[in-house]
Design a protein around this motif. Structure first.
Motif, short mmCIF file in Angstrom:
data_model
loop_
_atom_site.label_atom_id
_atom_site.label_comp_id
_atom_site.label_asym_id
_atom_site.label_seq_id
_atom_site.Cartn_x
_atom_site.Cartn_y
_atom_site.Cartn_z
N TYR A 29 1.13 3.14 -0.95
CA TYR A 29 -0.31 3.26 -0.79
C TYR A 29 -1.02 2.32 -1.76
CZ TYR A 29 -0.16 6.04 -5.05
OH TYR A 29 0.03 6.45 -6.34
N HIS A 30 -2.30 2.07 -1.49
CA HIS A 30 -3.10 1.25 -2.38
C HIS A 30 -3.37 2.03 -3.67
CE1 HIS A 30 -3.89 -2.08 0.36
NE2 HIS A 30 -3.92 -1.16 1.31
N HIS A 31 -3.13 1.40 -4.79
CA HIS A 31 -3.32 2.03 -6.10
C HIS A 31 -4.73 2.61 -6.19
CE1 HIS A 31 -3.21 2.61 -10.41
NE2 HIS A 31 -1.96 2.15 -10.47
N THR A 32 -4.85 3.78 -6.78
CA THR A 32 -6.15 4.44 -6.88
C THR A 32 -7.05 3.78 -7.93
OG1 THR A 32 -5.24 6.04 -8.45
CG2 THR A 32 -5.28 6.67 -6.11
N ARG A 33 -6.47 3.10 -8.89
CA ARG A 33 -7.21 2.33 -9.90
C ARG A 33 -6.51 0.98 -10.07
NH1 ARG A 33 -7.13 4.90 -15.10
NH2 ARG A 33 -5.11 5.66 -14.48
N PRO A 34 -6.70 0.07 -9.12
CA PRO A 34 -5.91 -1.17 -9.12
C PRO A 34 -6.14 -2.04 -10.36
CG PRO A 34 -7.72 -1.30 -7.55
CD PRO A 34 -7.69 0.10 -8.06
N PHE A 35 -5.05 -2.64 -10.80
CA PHE A 35 -5.08 -3.59 -11.90
C PHE A 35 -5.05 -5.03 -11.40
CE2 PHE A 35 -3.09 0.22 -13.73
CZ PHE A 35 -3.91 0.43 -14.83
N TYR A 36 -4.85 -5.20 -10.09
CA TYR A 36 -4.77 -6.52 -9.45
C TYR A 36 -5.59 -6.48 -8.17
CZ TYR A 36 -0.81 -7.16 -12.59
OH TYR A 36 -0.02 -7.25 -13.71
N PRO A 37 -6.02 -7.63 -7.66
CA PRO A 37 -6.77 -7.66 -6.40
C PRO A 37 -6.01 -6.98 -5.24
CG PRO A 37 -6.90 -9.79 -7.48
CD PRO A 37 -5.93 -8.97 -8.26
N VAL A 38 -4.71 -7.18 -5.18
CA VAL A 38 -3.84 -6.45 -4.26
C VAL A 38 -2.88 -5.65 -5.13
CG1 VAL A 38 -2.08 -6.62 -2.47
CG2 VAL A 38 -4.00 -8.23 -2.48
N GLY A 75 4.84 -8.34 3.57
CA GLY A 75 3.49 -8.40 4.13
C GLY A 75 2.51 -9.07 3.17
N VAL A 76 2.62 -8.77 1.89
CA VAL A 76 1.74 -9.38 0.90
C VAL A 76 2.03 -10.89 0.80
CG1 VAL A 76 1.09 -9.44 -1.55
CG2 VAL A 76 1.39 -7.24 -0.38
N VAL A 77 3.30 -11.25 0.78
CA VAL A 77 3.67 -12.68 0.72
C VAL A 77 3.17 -13.40 1.97
CG1 VAL A 77 5.60 -14.31 0.75
CG2 VAL A 77 5.61 -12.39 -0.85
N SER A 78 3.31 -12.77 3.13
CA SER A 78 2.83 -13.39 4.37
C SER A 78 1.33 -13.65 4.32
CB SER A 78 3.15 -12.52 5.58
OG SER A 78 4.52 -12.49 5.82
N GLU A 79 0.59 -12.69 3.77
CA GLU A 79 -0.86 -12.82 3.74
C GLU A 79 -1.37 -13.70 2.60
OE1 GLU A 79 -4.88 -10.04 3.87
OE2 GLU A 79 -2.91 -9.13 4.18
N TYR A 80 -0.74 -13.61 1.42
CA TYR A 80 -1.27 -14.30 0.23
C TYR A 80 -0.38 -15.40 -0.32
CZ TYR A 80 -4.49 -10.37 0.25
OH TYR A 80 -5.42 -9.44 0.62
N GLY A 81 0.87 -15.48 0.14
CA GLY A 81 1.76 -16.55 -0.31
C GLY A 81 2.64 -16.19 -1.49
N ALA A 82 2.41 -15.04 -2.12
CA ALA A 82 3.21 -14.65 -3.29
C ALA A 82 2.94 -13.18 -3.61
CB ALA A 82 2.84 -15.50 -4.49
N CYS A 83 3.81 -12.60 -4.42
CA CYS A 83 3.56 -11.28 -4.99
C CYS A 83 4.55 -11.04 -6.12
CB CYS A 83 3.65 -10.17 -3.94
SG CYS A 83 5.30 -9.64 -3.48
N ARG A 84 4.30 -9.98 -6.86
CA ARG A 84 5.23 -9.51 -7.88
C ARG A 84 5.62 -8.09 -7.53
NH1 ARG A 84 0.97 -10.80 -11.03
NH2 ARG A 84 0.97 -12.90 -11.83
N VAL A 85 6.86 -7.72 -7.85
CA VAL A 85 7.32 -6.34 -7.71
C VAL A 85 7.68 -5.89 -9.12
CG1 VAL A 85 9.05 -4.80 -6.73
CG2 VAL A 85 8.13 -6.69 -5.36
N ILE A 86 7.04 -4.81 -9.57
CA ILE A 86 7.16 -4.38 -10.96
C ILE A 86 7.52 -2.91 -11.02
CG2 ILE A 86 5.91 -4.14 -13.15
CD1 ILE A 86 3.83 -6.18 -11.90
N THR A 87 8.41 -2.55 -11.93
CA THR A 87 8.59 -1.16 -12.31
C THR A 87 8.60 -1.11 -13.83
OG1 THR A 87 9.78 0.90 -11.86
CG2 THR A 87 11.14 -1.05 -12.32
N ASN A 88 8.15 -0.02 -14.38
CA ASN A 88 8.06 0.12 -15.83
C ASN A 88 8.99 1.22 -16.31
OD1 ASN A 88 5.87 -1.81 -16.33
ND2 ASN A 88 4.66 -0.40 -15.11
N LEU A 89 9.41 1.10 -17.57
CA LEU A 89 10.32 2.08 -18.18
C LEU A 89 9.84 2.44 -19.58
CD1 LEU A 89 13.61 0.28 -17.14
CD2 LEU A 89 12.68 2.33 -16.10
#
Length: 112
Positions: A29-38, A75-89
Protein backbone atom coordinates in the motif's frame (compact mmCIF):
# COMPACT_ATOMS: atom_id res chain seq x y z
CA UNK A 1 4.40 5.36 17.78
CA UNK A 2 3.59 1.78 18.72
CA UNK A 3 6.07 -1.07 18.46
CA UNK A 4 4.12 -2.58 15.53
CA UNK A 5 2.20 -0.02 13.48
CA UNK A 6 1.40 -2.62 10.81
CA UNK A 7 -0.42 -5.10 13.08
CA UNK A 8 -1.93 -2.52 15.41
CA UNK A 9 -3.06 0.01 12.81
CA UNK A 10 -2.94 -1.19 9.20
CA UNK A 11 -3.90 -4.86 9.45
CA UNK A 12 -6.56 -4.09 12.08
CA UNK A 13 -8.07 -1.48 9.70
CA UNK A 14 -7.71 1.25 12.37
CA UNK A 15 -5.66 3.23 9.85
CA UNK A 16 -7.08 3.16 6.31
CA UNK A 17 -4.58 2.66 3.50
CA UNK A 18 -4.58 2.96 -0.28
CA UNK A 19 -3.85 -0.59 -1.43
CA UNK A 20 -1.54 -1.22 -4.36
CA UNK A 21 -1.62 -5.02 -4.32
CA UNK A 22 -2.94 -7.68 -1.94
CA UNK A 23 -2.90 -11.44 -1.57
CA UNK A 24 -4.15 -13.64 1.24
CA UNK A 25 -0.80 -13.26 3.02
CA UNK A 26 0.72 -9.96 1.83
CA UNK A 27 -0.36 -6.34 1.55
CA UNK A 28 1.31 -3.53 -0.42
CA UNK A 29 0.00 0.00 0.00
CA UNK A 30 0.99 3.65 -0.31
CA UNK A 31 2.81 4.79 2.82
CA UNK A 32 0.55 6.77 5.14
CA UNK A 33 3.29 9.37 5.72
CA UNK A 34 5.52 9.11 2.64
CA UNK A 35 9.18 10.05 2.81
CA UNK A 36 9.52 9.94 -1.00
CA UNK A 37 7.33 11.11 -3.91
CA UNK A 38 6.56 7.42 -4.56
CA UNK A 39 6.58 5.39 -1.34
CA UNK A 40 4.95 1.97 -1.18
CA UNK A 41 5.20 -0.43 1.75
CA UNK A 42 4.89 -4.23 1.44
CA UNK A 43 4.17 -6.29 4.57
CA UNK A 44 3.33 -9.86 5.45
CA UNK A 45 -0.05 -10.16 7.15
CA UNK A 46 1.53 -12.56 9.65
CA UNK A 47 3.54 -10.83 12.36
CA UNK A 48 7.26 -11.30 11.79
CA UNK A 49 9.47 -8.89 13.71
CA UNK A 50 12.14 -8.34 11.06
CA UNK A 51 14.17 -9.87 8.28
CA UNK A 52 16.58 -11.42 10.76
CA UNK A 53 13.84 -13.13 12.79
CA UNK A 54 12.45 -15.13 9.85
CA UNK A 55 12.19 -18.89 10.46
CA UNK A 56 12.57 -21.62 7.84
CA UNK A 57 8.83 -22.15 8.24
CA UNK A 58 8.34 -18.66 6.81
CA UNK A 59 10.02 -19.48 3.49
CA UNK A 60 6.80 -19.71 1.46
CA UNK A 61 5.56 -16.43 2.95
CA UNK A 62 8.89 -14.76 2.23
CA UNK A 63 8.73 -15.92 -1.40
CA UNK A 64 5.19 -14.54 -1.70
CA UNK A 65 6.25 -11.26 -0.07
CA UNK A 66 9.24 -10.91 -2.38
CA UNK A 67 7.03 -11.66 -5.40
CA UNK A 68 4.78 -8.74 -4.42
CA UNK A 69 7.82 -6.50 -3.82
CA UNK A 70 9.14 -7.51 -7.25
CA UNK A 71 5.83 -6.71 -8.95
CA UNK A 72 5.47 -3.36 -7.20
CA UNK A 73 9.11 -2.45 -7.93
CA UNK A 74 8.69 -3.46 -11.57
CA UNK A 75 5.69 -1.16 -11.87
CA UNK A 76 7.57 1.76 -10.33
CA UNK A 77 10.58 1.17 -12.61
CA UNK A 78 8.28 0.97 -15.63
CA UNK A 79 6.65 4.27 -14.73
CA UNK A 80 9.62 6.25 -13.37
CA UNK A 81 12.74 4.46 -14.66
CA UNK A 82 14.16 3.51 -11.25
CA UNK A 83 13.37 2.65 -7.64
CA UNK A 84 14.92 1.52 -4.39
CA UNK A 85 13.83 -1.42 -2.24
CA UNK A 86 14.66 -0.87 1.41
CA UNK A 87 14.22 -2.75 4.66
CA UNK A 88 15.47 -1.57 8.03
CA UNK A 89 16.83 -3.45 11.03
CA UNK A 90 17.58 -2.72 14.67
CA UNK A 91 17.30 0.90 15.71
CA UNK A 92 16.64 1.90 12.07
CA UNK A 93 13.40 -0.10 12.17
CA UNK A 94 10.65 2.14 13.58
CA UNK A 95 7.94 -0.53 13.44
CA UNK A 96 8.92 -4.00 14.62
CA UNK A 97 7.17 -5.82 11.76
CA UNK A 98 8.96 -7.03 8.64
CA UNK A 99 8.35 -4.59 5.81
CA UNK A 100 9.91 -3.42 2.59
CA UNK A 101 9.77 0.10 1.20
CA UNK A 102 9.62 0.54 -2.58
CA UNK A 103 10.54 4.16 -3.22
CA UNK A 104 11.33 6.54 -6.03
CA UNK A 105 12.69 10.08 -5.96
CA UNK A 106 14.54 12.26 -3.53
CA UNK A 107 13.52 12.26 0.16
CA UNK A 108 10.75 14.73 0.97
CA UNK A 109 11.63 17.50 3.45
CA UNK A 110 15.06 16.12 4.26
CA UNK A 111 13.84 12.62 5.28
CA UNK A 112 16.38 9.86 4.92
Amino acid sequence: MSEDFYCEEVLSDRTPVQKVMETENVLAYHHTRPFYPVHIVAIPKKHISSLITLDYGDNDLLIELMDIVKKVASGVVSEYGACRVITNLGNYQDSKHLHFHVVYGQPINGAE
